[in-house]
Design a protein around this motif. Structure first.
Motif, PDB file in Angstrom:
ATOM      1  N   LYS A   1       2.404  -9.315  -0.563  1.00  0.00           N
ATOM      2  CA  LYS A   1       1.784  -7.984  -0.981  1.00  0.00           C
ATOM      3  C   LYS A   1       1.592  -7.178   0.170  1.00  0.00           C
ATOM      4  CE  LYS A   1      -0.220 -10.067  -5.092  1.00  0.00           C
ATOM      5  NZ  LYS A   1      -1.412 -10.030  -6.019  1.00  0.00           N
ATOM      6  N   VAL A   2       0.756  -7.546   1.143  1.00  0.00           N
ATOM      7  CA  VAL A   2       0.523  -6.790   2.408  1.00  0.00           C
ATOM      8  C   VAL A   2       1.661  -6.216   2.917  1.00  0.00           C
ATOM      9  CG1 VAL A   2      -0.589  -7.071   4.681  1.00  0.00           C
ATOM     10  CG2 VAL A   2      -1.822  -8.110   2.728  1.00  0.00           C
ATOM     11  N   ASP A   3       2.603  -6.893   3.022  1.00  0.00           N
ATOM     12  CA  ASP A   3       3.995  -6.631   3.707  1.00  0.00           C
ATOM     13  C   ASP A   3       4.568  -5.495   2.985  1.00  0.00           C
ATOM     14  OD1 ASP A   3       5.914  -7.155   6.026  1.00  0.00           O
ATOM     15  OD2 ASP A   3       7.241  -7.546   4.130  1.00  0.00           O
ATOM     16  N   ARG A   4       4.672  -5.632   1.639  1.00  0.00           N
ATOM     17  CA  ARG A   4       5.158  -4.523   0.750  1.00  0.00           C
ATOM     18  C   ARG A   4       4.592  -3.096   1.005  1.00  0.00           C
ATOM     19  NH1 ARG A   4       6.090  -8.696  -2.861  1.00  0.00           N
ATOM     20  NH2 ARG A   4       4.047  -8.210  -3.815  1.00  0.00           N
ATOM     21  N   LEU A   5       3.090  -3.231   0.981  1.00  0.00           N
ATOM     22  CA  LEU A   5       2.471  -1.997   1.158  1.00  0.00           C
ATOM     23  C   LEU A   5       2.489  -1.850   2.551  1.00  0.00           C
ATOM     24  CD1 LEU A   5       0.323  -0.281   0.052  1.00  0.00           C
ATOM     25  CD2 LEU A   5      -1.529  -1.714   0.999  1.00  0.00           C
ATOM     26  N   VAL A   6       2.445  -2.461   3.437  1.00  0.00           N
ATOM     27  CA  VAL A   6       2.812  -1.749   4.941  1.00  0.00           C
ATOM     28  C   VAL A   6       3.868  -1.179   5.189  1.00  0.00           C
ATOM     29  CG1 VAL A   6       2.958  -2.351   7.254  1.00  0.00           C
ATOM     30  CG2 VAL A   6       0.867  -3.327   6.067  1.00  0.00           C
ATOM     31  N   ARG A   7       4.965  -1.706   4.596  1.00  0.00           N
ATOM     32  CA  ARG A   7       6.391  -1.179   4.711  1.00  0.00           C
ATOM     33  C   ARG A   7       6.485   0.056   3.937  1.00  0.00           C
ATOM     34  NH1 ARG A   7       9.528  -4.450   7.440  1.00  0.00           N
ATOM     35  NH2 ARG A   7       9.052  -6.633   7.812  1.00  0.00           N
ATOM     36  N   GLU A   8       5.835   0.082   2.597  1.00  0.00           N
ATOM     37  CA  GLU A   8       5.873   1.321   1.928  1.00  0.00           C
ATOM     38  C   GLU A   8       5.020   2.542   2.594  1.00  0.00           C
ATOM     39  OE1 GLU A   8       3.186   2.679  -2.024  1.00  0.00           O
ATOM     40  OE2 GLU A   8       4.474   0.908  -2.157  1.00  0.00           O
TER      41      GLU A   8
ATOM     42  N   GLY B   1       5.335   2.937   5.640  1.00  0.00           N
ATOM     43  CA  GLY B   1       5.928   3.082   6.995  1.00  0.00           C
ATOM     44  C   GLY B   1       6.272   2.362   7.966  1.00  0.00           C
ATOM     45  N   GLY B   2       5.624   1.095   7.725  1.00  0.00           N
ATOM     46  CA  GLY B   2       5.837  -0.257   8.821  1.00  0.00           C
ATOM     47  C   GLY B   2       4.749  -0.501   9.788  1.00  0.00           C
ATOM     48  N   TYR B   3       4.950  -1.606  10.270  1.00  0.00           N
ATOM     49  CA  TYR B   3       3.722  -2.178  10.986  1.00  0.00           C
ATOM     50  C   TYR B   3       3.350  -1.410  12.062  1.00  0.00           C
ATOM     51  CZ  TYR B   3       3.753  -6.268   7.915  1.00  0.00           C
ATOM     52  OH  TYR B   3       3.541  -6.954   6.931  1.00  0.00           O
ATOM     53  N   TRP B   4       2.081  -1.299  12.593  1.00  0.00           N
ATOM     54  CA  TRP B   4       1.644  -0.821  13.885  1.00  0.00           C
ATOM     55  C   TRP B   4       2.146  -1.702  15.009  1.00  0.00           C
ATOM     56  CZ3 TRP B   4      -4.179   0.408  12.221  1.00  0.00           C
ATOM     57  CH2 TRP B   4      -4.000   1.360  11.252  1.00  0.00           C
TER      58      TRP B   4
END
Length: 104
Positions: free
Chosen positions: A7-14, A16-19
């Motif tokens: 869930k965190v991964d989907r949100l972060v990618r939505e 714009g991606g990881y810092w």
């Protein structure tokens, strides 16, 4: 990766991606500071706090950890399980009686 990390991964990618690693570390440290501040309030050391805010800050710390774990491909639940096992062996005689104020 467990379902919460996904869930965190989907949100972060939505978004714009990881810092980068050090930006994520700075975010984690900021969240830990906010958790510390709220804990001081809940314990009456620094004003008045609410358990709901404490829960929110704990969630923010876990979110920041999930971002770092995802970035490096680490399963948080597996890492936690390994830590629990480590403490069971290493510290089994180290701690005293559980705090009676802790709700189970």
């Amino acid at each position: 990766m467990n379902e919460h990390q996904e869930k965190v991964d989907r949100l972060v990618r939505e978004f714009g991606g990881y810092w980068g690693p050090f930006e994520m570390l700075a975010a984690l440290m900021e969240e830990v500071g906010e958790l510390a501040d709220e804990l001081l309030k809940v314990e009456g050391v620094k004003g008045a706090g609410e358990k709901e805010r404490l829960e929110e800050e704990i969630g923010d710390v876990v979110f920041a950890l999930a971002c770092i774990a995802n970035y490096y491909g680490v399963d948080l639940l597996n890492a936690l399980e390994k830590s629990v096992n480590k403490y069971q062996v290493r510290d089994k005689n180290r701690w005293g009686e559980p705090d009676e104020d802790i709700e189970g």
